[in-house]
Enzyme design. Structure first.
Site, short mmCIF file in Angstrom:
data_model
loop_
_atom_site.label_atom_id
_atom_site.label_comp_id
_atom_site.label_asym_id
_atom_site.label_seq_id
_atom_site.Cartn_x
_atom_site.Cartn_y
_atom_site.Cartn_z
N ASP A 132 0.57 -1.20 -0.04
CA ASP A 132 -0.11 -0.08 -0.09
C ASP A 132 0.70 1.41 0.03
O ASP A 132 0.27 2.30 -0.20
CB ASP A 132 -0.83 -0.11 1.42
N GLU A 172 11.38 -3.67 12.86
CA GLU A 172 12.35 -3.35 11.87
C GLU A 172 13.80 -3.36 12.72
O GLU A 172 14.86 -4.01 12.18
CB GLU A 172 12.40 -1.88 11.24
C1 UGA Z 1 3.42 -0.68 9.45
C2 UGA Z 1 4.74 -1.04 8.70
O1 UGA Z 1 4.84 0.07 7.83
C3 UGA Z 1 4.68 -2.38 8.39
O2 UGA Z 1 5.76 -2.58 7.53
C4 UGA Z 1 4.50 -3.26 9.14
O3 UGA Z 1 4.54 -4.70 8.72
C5 UGA Z 1 3.09 -2.97 9.99
O4 UGA Z 1 3.09 -1.71 10.27
C6 UGA Z 1 2.79 -3.91 11.36
O5 UGA Z 1 2.18 -3.54 12.00
O6 UGA Z 1 3.35 -4.96 11.26
P1 UGA Z 1 0.68 -0.72 8.33
O7 UGA Z 1 0.52 0.46 6.99
O8 UGA Z 1 0.31 -0.40 9.56
O9 UGA Z 1 2.28 -0.75 8.55
O10 UGA Z 1 0.49 -2.20 7.85
P2 UGA Z 1 -0.28 -2.85 6.52
O11 UGA Z 1 0.26 -1.97 5.18
O12 UGA Z 1 -1.65 -3.01 6.73
O13 UGA Z 1 0.49 -4.20 6.22
C7 UGA Z 1 2.08 -4.27 5.98
C8 UGA Z 1 1.97 -5.46 4.85
O14 UGA Z 1 1.62 -6.49 5.31
C9 UGA Z 1 1.24 -5.12 3.43
O15 UGA Z 1 1.77 -5.38 2.37
C10 UGA Z 1 -0.18 -5.99 3.74
O16 UGA Z 1 -0.57 -6.33 2.46
C11 UGA Z 1 0.50 -7.18 4.63
N1 UGA Z 1 -0.30 -7.77 5.52
C12 UGA Z 1 -1.18 -7.21 6.38
C13 UGA Z 1 -0.55 -9.37 5.30
O17 UGA Z 1 0.17 -9.78 4.69
N2 UGA Z 1 -1.49 -9.82 6.20
C14 UGA Z 1 -2.17 -9.01 6.98
O18 UGA Z 1 -3.14 -9.73 7.71
C15 UGA Z 1 -2.16 -7.68 7.03
MN MN Z 2 0.66 0.12 5.11
#
Ligand code: UGA
Ligand code: MN
Length: 303
Positions: free
Chosen positions: A167, A253
């Protein structure tokens, strides 16, 4: 009768082969001609040999993208592929958070027009809770694939790895910057940590601290989108992975970087960390309030 069946089989054989080729998703396919990236609008003859040679000398950028099924997934992947397709020698490692490869992502990968490896691993149910880190297992699956692929290839080809959430928003300049990573490089990230940006603070070419508004006590106060690691470092630290046990929110990280580098060693990019080239954008949850409970349309459309 038998010979009739056999001739039918012969007629079908080319189609069977076509299907097998199309299903070969874990491949480093050359871009589709219709979607040929890079090289602008110049005629093929003018760009083929010298540009190919220059590109072959570039370190490969491996982008590990965790992704999961939701209404905006295809839109996010489309946006990402449109960016990555413009980057020379980029290999996309797309890791689905799912028990199996989905049809939607498989079809998407087949038409993405860039070298792509499609993996999957499901996050255990107990970890799918608010407040827990996301995508730990998926990033580790990407790392495992990368290590396995280079295990038997001495000496490893030059390469750079970075973690590209599906995203975020990535400028093309970011890839030029990370391509020269020797060990671990860092840069600012926009729209993150409750501020317009976070960034490593640089003095005399070295990282000496972090400009951040959130948990400044983090050893590496940086988002997943703010660093890249050379393939050499990934291979020479075979045990470095993302951990579930003991990991606090926002510490993924730091926990990972601690295993492979030190703050003193970091290589600042983006003009000594004074330029934002990546944004931690987050897509609004879509409103599906008017979506019918049962399928009403006369056609079935993938969104
Ligand atoms: C923040 C950080 O930028 C992420 O790198 C980190 O993984 C995340 O927090 C975290 O809490 O672990 P955020 O925008 O809150 O990012 O997280 P998302 O964008 O919702 O998820 C990060 C990535 O994991 C995305 O590529 C999403 O597609 C993937 N994801 C999310 C999954 O593969 N499974 C899930 O259930 C949720
Ligand atoms: Mn994100």
């Amino acid at each position: 009768m038998k010979s009739l069946l056999f001739s039918r089989f012969l007629l079908l054989l080319p189609w069977v082969l076509v299907v097998i080729v199309v299903l070969d998703i874990d491949s480093s396919r050359a871009p589709l001609p219709a979607l040929a990236p890079r090289g602008g609008g110049r005629p093929a003859a003018a760009r083929a040999p010298p540009q190919r040679r220059r590109e072959a000398a570039l370190p490969t950028i491996y982008a590990i993208t965790p992704t999961y099924s939701r209404p905006v997934q295809k839109a996010e992947l489309t946006r990402l592929a449109n960016t990555f397709r413009q980057v020379a020698r980029l290999h996309w490692i797309l890791v689905e958070d799912a028990a199996a490869r989905s049809e939607l992502v498989s079809r998407f990968v087949a038409g993405a027009g860039l070298p792509c490896t499609h993996l999957h691993v499901a996050t255990p149910r107990r970890y799918k809770r608010p407040g827990l880190p996301r995508a730990t297992e998926q990033r580790n699956a990407g790392l495992a694939w990368l290590r396995q692929r280079h295990q038997h290839l001495p000496p490893p080809q030059p390469g750079v790895l970075f973690f590209a959430d599906d995203d975020n928003t990535y400028s093309l300049e970011l890839f030029q910057e990370m391509r020269t990573t020797r060990k671990v490089s860092v840069w600012p990230v926009g729209l993150v940590g409750g501020r317009r940006y976070e960034r490593p603070i640089v003095e005399n070419g070295k990282v000496v601290g972090w400009y951040t508004g959130w948990r400044a006590d983090r050893p590496f106060a940086i988002d997943m989108a703010g660093f890249a690691v050379s393939l050499q470092v990934i291979l020479s630290h075979p045990k470095a992975v993302f951990k579930r046990r003991g990991s606090q929110p926002g510490m993924q990280e730091s926990d990972f970087l601690k295993q492979i580098t030190t703050v003193e060693e970091l290589e600042p990019k983006a003009n000594n960390c004074t330029k934002v080239l990546v944004w931690h954008t987050r897509t609004e949850k879509v409103n599906l309030a008017n979506e019918p409970k049962y399928h009403l349309d006369t056609v079935n459309i993938e969104v």
